[in-house]
Write a protein that holds these residues in place. Structure first.
Motif, PDB file in Angstrom:
ATOM      1  N   SER A   1       6.338 -10.557  11.594  1.00 39.39           N
ATOM      2  CA  SER A   1       6.265 -10.962  10.190  1.00 39.39           C
ATOM      3  C   SER A   1       4.862 -10.739   9.639  1.00 39.39           C
ATOM      4  N   ARG A   2       4.789 -10.459   8.363  1.00 41.86           N
ATOM      5  CA  ARG A   2       3.504 -10.350   7.675  1.00 41.86           C
ATOM      6  C   ARG A   2       3.378 -11.430   6.607  1.00 41.86           C
ATOM      7  N   ASP A   3       4.115 -12.509   6.806  1.00 41.76           N
ATOM      8  CA  ASP A   3       4.106 -13.610   5.851  1.00 41.76           C
ATOM      9  C   ASP A   3       2.826 -14.427   5.961  1.00 41.76           C
ATOM     10  N   VAL A   4       2.377 -14.897   4.819  1.00 42.35           N
ATOM     11  CA  VAL A   4       1.244 -15.818   4.741  1.00 42.35           C
ATOM     12  C   VAL A   4       1.745 -17.059   4.023  1.00 42.35           C
ATOM     13  N   VAL A   5       1.671 -18.198   4.690  1.00 46.94           N
ATOM     14  CA  VAL A   5       2.173 -19.445   4.109  1.00 46.94           C
ATOM     15  C   VAL A   5       0.987 -20.252   3.579  1.00 46.94           C
ATOM     16  N   LEU A   6       1.018 -20.558   2.293  1.00 49.78           N
ATOM     17  CA  LEU A   6      -0.044 -21.340   1.685  1.00 49.78           C
ATOM     18  C   LEU A   6       0.134 -22.814   2.020  1.00 49.78           C
ATOM     19  N   PRO A   7      -0.968 -23.540   2.210  1.00 50.83           N
ATOM     20  CA  PRO A   7      -0.838 -24.981   2.453  1.00 50.83           C
ATOM     21  C   PRO A   7      -0.278 -25.681   1.221  1.00 50.83           C
ATOM     22  N   GLU A   8       0.463 -26.746   1.445  1.00 47.14           N
ATOM     23  CA  GLU A   8       1.027 -27.482   0.316  1.00 47.14           C
ATOM     24  C   GLU A   8      -0.090 -28.168  -0.450  1.00 47.14           C
ATOM     25  N   SER A   9      -0.137 -27.890  -1.741  1.00 45.71           N
ATOM     26  CA  SER A   9      -1.152 -28.516  -2.589  1.00 45.71           C
ATOM     27  C   SER A   9      -0.626 -28.564  -4.000  1.00 45.71           C
ATOM     28  N   LYS A  10      -0.984 -29.602  -4.706  1.00 47.10           N
ATOM     29  CA  LYS A  10      -0.580 -29.730  -6.102  1.00 47.10           C
ATOM     30  C   LYS A  10      -1.761 -30.271  -6.868  1.00 47.10           C
ATOM     31  N   SER A  11      -2.062 -29.631  -7.974  1.00 47.69           N
ATOM     32  CA  SER A  11      -3.217 -30.037  -8.766  1.00 47.69           C
ATOM     33  C   SER A  11      -3.050 -31.470  -9.242  1.00 47.69           C
ATOM     34  N   SER A  12      -4.124 -32.250  -9.129  1.00 46.63           N
ATOM     35  CA  SER A  12      -4.110 -33.631  -9.611  1.00 46.63           C
ATOM     36  C   SER A  12      -4.349 -33.696 -11.113  1.00 46.63           C
ATOM     37  N   GLU A  13      -4.707 -32.561 -11.699  1.00 41.56           N
ATOM     38  CA  GLU A  13      -4.978 -32.506 -13.128  1.00 41.56           C
ATOM     39  C   GLU A  13      -3.671 -32.609 -13.913  1.00 41.56           C
ATOM     40  N   ILE A  14      -3.689 -33.413 -14.974  1.00 41.63           N
ATOM     41  CA  ILE A  14      -2.529 -33.500 -15.857  1.00 41.63           C
ATOM     42  C   ILE A  14      -2.496 -32.255 -16.725  1.00 41.63           C
ATOM     43  N   LEU A  15      -1.403 -31.505 -16.633  1.00 39.48           N
ATOM     44  CA  LEU A  15      -1.264 -30.270 -17.396  1.00 39.48           C
ATOM     45  C   LEU A  15      -0.015 -30.334 -18.270  1.00 39.48           C
TER      46      LEU A  15
ATOM     47  N   PHE B   1       0.855  -1.186   0.000  1.00 40.57           N
ATOM     48  CA  PHE B   1       0.000   0.000   0.000  1.00 40.57           C
ATOM     49  C   PHE B   1       0.891   1.235   0.000  1.00 40.57           C
ATOM     50  N   TYR B   2       0.662   2.118  -0.967  1.00 40.50           N
ATOM     51  CA  TYR B   2       1.390   3.382  -1.042  1.00 40.50           C
ATOM     52  C   TYR B   2       0.504   4.492  -0.501  1.00 40.50           C
ATOM     53  N   ASP B   3       0.983   5.167   0.527  1.00 38.53           N
ATOM     54  CA  ASP B   3       0.286   6.306   1.124  1.00 38.53           C
ATOM     55  C   ASP B   3       0.868   7.575   0.518  1.00 38.53           C
ATOM     56  N   SER B   4       0.081   8.236  -0.322  1.00 44.07           N
ATOM     57  CA  SER B   4       0.573   9.403  -1.048  1.00 44.07           C
ATOM     58  C   SER B   4       0.915  10.554  -0.105  1.00 44.07           C
ATOM     59  N   ALA B   5       0.057  10.805   0.874  1.00 44.16           N
ATOM     60  CA  ALA B   5       0.274  11.931   1.777  1.00 44.16           C
ATOM     61  C   ALA B   5       1.515  11.732   2.645  1.00 44.16           C
ATOM     62  N   ALA B   6       1.702  10.496   3.131  1.00 43.66           N
ATOM     63  CA  ALA B   6       2.838  10.211   4.006  1.00 43.66           C
ATOM     64  C   ALA B   6       4.099   9.859   3.223  1.00 43.66           C
ATOM     65  N   SER B   7       3.965   9.681   1.889  1.00 44.19           N
ATOM     66  CA  SER B   7       5.082   9.277   1.030  1.00 44.19           C
ATOM     67  C   SER B   7       5.775   8.037   1.596  1.00 44.19           C
ATOM     68  N   SER B   8       4.970   7.001   1.840  1.00 41.68           N
ATOM     69  CA  SER B   8       5.510   5.767   2.408  1.00 41.68           C
ATOM     70  C   SER B   8       4.861   4.558   1.746  1.00 41.68           C
ATOM     71  N   VAL B   9       5.573   3.439   1.763  1.00 41.57           N
ATOM     72  CA  VAL B   9       5.086   2.174   1.217  1.00 41.57           C
ATOM     73  C   VAL B   9       5.021   1.165   2.353  1.00 41.57           C
ATOM     74  N   GLU B  10       3.864   0.541   2.504  1.00 39.09           N
ATOM     75  CA  GLU B  10       3.658  -0.419   3.589  1.00 39.09           C
ATOM     76  C   GLU B  10       3.348  -1.797   3.014  1.00 39.09           C
ATOM     77  N   GLU B  11       4.066  -2.802   3.495  1.00 38.41           N
ATOM     78  CA  GLU B  11       3.750  -4.176   3.106  1.00 38.41           C
ATOM     79  C   GLU B  11       2.551  -4.649   3.912  1.00 38.41           C
ATOM     80  N   LYS B  12       1.485  -5.064   3.205  1.00 35.62           N
ATOM     81  CA  LYS B  12       0.284  -5.550   3.878  1.00 35.62           C
ATOM     82  C   LYS B  12       0.334  -7.056   4.101  1.00 35.62           C
ATOM     83  N   ALA B  13       0.944  -7.773   3.170  1.00 38.78           N
ATOM     84  CA  ALA B  13       1.059  -9.225   3.317  1.00 38.78           C
ATOM     85  C   ALA B  13       2.090  -9.724   2.321  1.00 38.78           C
ATOM     86  N   PHE B  14       2.723 -10.833   2.665  1.00 33.38           N
ATOM     87  CA  PHE B  14       3.633 -11.503   1.730  1.00 33.38           C
ATOM     88  C   PHE B  14       3.234 -12.973   1.661  1.00 33.38           C
ATOM     89  N   ILE B  15       2.733 -13.382   0.493  1.00 34.15           N
ATOM     90  CA  ILE B  15       2.308 -14.764   0.295  1.00 34.15           C
ATOM     91  C   ILE B  15       3.470 -15.522  -0.300  1.00 34.15           C
TER      92      ILE B  15
END
Length: 817
Positions: A647-661, A397-411
């Motif tokens: 930390s603002r990290d978000v860890v996704l559960p391990e998953s792998k599509s069963s579809e043949i791609l 998120f970029y705050d124009s008035a404060a001239s700052s960049v904030e990390e909201k989440a890291f996936i």
């Protein structure tokens, strides 16, 4: 008495300030402590060596990655199974080096060895990786190098192959020599290697190719010099051809004497012969690094400079703030104040190196508010900063008035940049209330609470061709049954409200989504009896009616033409192009295209992209801002990043599509993903690429087909093949192997499998033929039941198979360990 008063006052003050401190801690819990500039890169780089030539620069990851997605480079190893490497440690101390050799599918480690001898010379660490265990010839493996550096483990990945006659050094020398001759302006020296003709574009440095003039390839009047030299990266390599990609930077002088920087990407596809090296294909793209010191504000807008066709930009509703991405940097222009803000960049103004300029990431502008605030994503490999060496999606998120960049989440993810980019293109959205973020990763739609970082799975296990999203990402639609050609319910979710609308059809009908025109869903309805799914990738879904429904559930358009059916719809900006067919009896024949225009999407001509032409830089891109810019000297700001505890990290559960791609890699990168082998092969043939499956097994390669194959041994064909049985299910049961329906592919494409030693079943109007060989002029075909094959002319064969619909079937014969 006064002493007691003083003590009481002191106690009250202590209680007061203590309460203020505690309350402040509670109120400010999770808020930033300070702001700072992004930290510089720290991690070492590893280079491969081939006969003294450096290649395949590897960047380290902090976490172990999914090896089946790490397909960025290919390194040939020596006959004695050795490989020389060079480590550039920069300022980090390297204490240990180990390496693993892993099968391409990631299932088996064939070797895990510690390197005991490290030699330091001129600040670099040199080592030889000696494989102790044999590996199969002509088969790719994954090499994972682990460094212990700065007290932590870092992981580096490249594919390796051991094979005779690869001529890697000759390919590297040719690519390096071609690049140098172009930089030096030696047009005559490259003229014999290219195919200059009328199809080449000689008006724009942004993209040139093998058909451009030698003068254009030698940079015409730009007259650049090398700013950052390339390190070649081998992408594909076999007995016949090689694909090499090079990234580098050049500089040039403007008319006013100022320095301009340009990022350059080059793609070489070559063929080696004993007589000479042939350049089969060549492309170059050039993007100018946006520099506000270089007269970028002109009367009609912002001069972005040399740029590609698809400049990523967005403005607020009132067109007061314009954000754009150029050469990996995110900028915003304030029309009223004339300020230019560099919102995000991995590139440092000084002391920049190969780590900063690594281009395995991208940015996506999500929204720009009327006050100039902005949500945006940075996704892929993180070059530096707090996530250096990680792969994932950062929501900022970029705050124009404060001239700052904030990390909201890291996936964080274990995917390569190419796969992650496809997912972000499918869905990435920040809600209007700024509380939620939605993203699609590996077939799963996730919701992230941007306040708590809580993760929720919204939709699970979506298959390819069963979902679409609007351009903004606000609307997401998917087939409830998860079957592209056999679904009766289309669910449409508004991600702001989480409300879901169901669109249904009768039991005798089926529906599927075509896409979105802005926020309006486009879908089609077909009669079940007209749908043909006999051959995968060649399915026919003739839509008798096409409907457009807005976000309120109101029907905007109902498109239906008597005896005419829509089989495909392509949405490009405000135009929907319809591929149509007519029905004659029980068969469908081609009909003319039709178009639907979305008039609501029309924009004012005073805004958006245009171009201007100059002698030196040729075509330049201008971003129009709706008014004449009078002040040509912008005030430049560079916002600082907010620093938070925790930390603002978000860890996704391990998953792998069963579809043949099936994954198409072309020009050194992931081009596209398909659910069917034949559609992937057709795309790879068009793009001069390769097809691999989810386990990194090669399905098809352009250019790696032998010139001729003498008749294969018929007696070794499986009995079901000799019988000419083309039933996919029965073939898979009998063979115990993956069977490929290649219907719709060209004869030349399917001969690749014969070249690999596998027969191909082909349908003709008179029955089935088994293709068991070929030469320059003939196919060698066999009728089921016959013992003797016969020669049949290539042109006659093409016509015979085409007349029957180009119906081909074969199977994969996997190499066993």
């Amino acid at each position: 008495m006064w002493k007691k008063v003083i003590i009481r006052v002191a106690v009250l003050l202590l209680v007061f300030f203590g309460a203020v401190f505690v309350i402040g801690k509670i109120i400010n819990q999770g808020t930033p402590n300070t702001t700072q500039e992004m930290a510089g890169a720290t991690q070492p780089l590893i280079y491969m060596k081939n006969e003294g030539t450096l290649l395949n620069c590897l960047h380290g990851y902090r976490e172990e990655m999914d090896v089946t997605t790490m397909r960025d480079s290919l390194t040939p190893i020596n006959e004695d199974r050795s490989l020389e490497i060079q480590i550039d440690p920069y300022s980090m101390k390297v204490t240990d080096v180990t390496f693993e050799v892993i099968t391409a599918d990631g299932e088996k480690t064939t070797e895990n060895t510690k390197v005991t001898k490290l030699q330091t010379e001129d600040g670099y660490i040199n080592a030889t990786l000696q494989l102790q265990n044999p590996i199969l010839m002509n088969k790719e493996y994954m090499l994972k190098i682990q460094l212990t550096a700065g007290g932590r483990s870092l992981y580096y990945y490249t594919r390796i192959i051991q094979q005779d006659g690869l001529h890697a050094k000759s390919y590297l020398d040719f690519a390096n020599g071609f690049y140098e001759r172009c930089i030096n302006g030696d047009a005559d020296a490259i003229a014999t290697s290219i195919e200059a003709d009328d199809t080449g574009d000689n008006t724009n440095f942004a993209r040139v190719d093998i058909h451009s003039s030698s003068d254009q390839l030698c940079w015409a009047d730009l007259k650049p010099s090398v700013f950052y030299k390339p390190t070649p990266k081998i992408k594909e390599l076999n007995e016949t051809t090689a694909t090499i990609v090079m990234n580098y930077m050049i500089s040039a002088r403007s008319e006013s004497g100022k320095t301009e920087l340009y990022q350059v990407w080059e793609y070489y596809r070559m063929r080696y012969t004993d007589a000479q090296m042939y350049l089969l294909n060549f492309e170059r793209s050039t993007i100018e690094v946006f520099n506000p010191d270089n007269d970028v504000l002109i009367s009609k807008g912002i001069n972005i400079g040399v740029a590609g066709k698809d400049v990523n930009y967005k403005s607020d509703k009132e067109n007061n703030f314009f954000a754009f991405v150029q050469a990996g940097d995110l900028w915003q222009y304030d029309v009223s104040s004339g300020k230019l803000a560099q919102i995000f960049s991995f590139r440092q103004k000084t002391d920049s190196d190969a780590r900063d300029n690594y281009e395995q990431h991208n940015m996506e502008i999500i929204s720009v508010s009327e006050g100039g605030n902005m949500y945006f994503l940075v996704y892929g490999y993180m070059n530096r900063g707090i996530h250096e060496g990680e792969s994932g999606v950062a929501v900022y998120f970029y705050d124009s008035a404060a001239s700052s960049v904030e990390e909201k989440a890291f996936i964080s993810t274990k995917q390569s940049f190419g796969l992650l980019q496809k997912d972000v293109e499918s869905l990435a959205y920040v809600t209007q209330n700024e509380e939620g973020f939605y993203i699609l990763v590996d077939g799963q739609v996730y919701g992230v609470d941007l306040q708590t970082r809580a993760l929720e799975t919204v939709v699970e296990d979506l298959k390819a061709d069963c979902y679409v999203s609007s351009e903004s990402g606000k609307q997401f639609a998917w087939l409830e049954e998860n079957k592209a050609f056999d679904s009766k319910t289309l669910k449409v979710m508004d991600l702001d409200t989480r409300q879901v609308r169901d669109i249904t059809c009768s039991d005798s009908e089926r529906l599927r989504p075509v896409g979105f025109m802005q926020e309006d869903i486009v879908y089609g309805v077909a009669d079940q009896g007209d749908i043909n799914v006999e051959h995968e990738g060649q399915e026919l879904f003739p839509m008798k009616v096409l409907k457009i429904i807005n976000s309120e559930g109101e029907e905007v358009k109902n498109y239906a033409v008597a005896d005419t059916y829509v089989t495909k719809g392509e949405i490009s900006e405000k135009l929907l192009t319809l591929t149509r067919m007519k029905k004659q009896g029980s068969t469908f024949i081609e009909a003319t295209e039709d178009h639907i225009v979305n008039h609501a999407a029309e924009e004012e001509t005073a805004y958006g992209l245009t171009t201007q032409v100059t002698d030196r830089k040729q075509t330049e891109t201008i971003l129009r801002v709706g008014q004449t810019i009078r002040s040509k000297t912008p005030q430049v700001t560079r916002p600082r990043q907010l620093i938070f505890e925790g930390s603002r990290d978000v860890v996704l559960p391990e998953s792998k599509s069963s579809e043949i791609l099936y994954y198409v890699y072309a020009k050194g990168e992931l081009d596209s993903i398909y659910a069917n082998a034949n559609t992937a092969i057709n795309r790879a043939e068009e793009m001069l690429g390769v097809v691999v499956d989810s386990n990194q097994q090669y399905i098809w390669e352009r250019g790696n087909k032998k010139q001729k194959v003498d008749r294969l041994d018929v007696t070794k064909f499986p009995e079901i093949i000799r019988q000419g049985n083309m039933n996919i299910t029965q073939l898979e049961e009998a063979l115990g192997r993956q069977v490929l329906d290649l219907s719709g592919c060209s004869l030349d494409a399917v001969l690749y499998y014969v070249s690999e030693g596998t027969p191909v079943l082909a349908k003709t109007k008179d029955g089935v033929e088994v293709i068991s060989g070929y030469d320059l002029y003939n196919t060698i075909i066999l009728k089921p039941g016959d013992e003797e094959a016969r020669y049949y002319g290539l042109e006659e064969s093409e016509e015979m198979f085409k007349e029957a619909g180009n119906i081909f079937v074969t199977y994969l014969d996997p190499v066993t360990e």
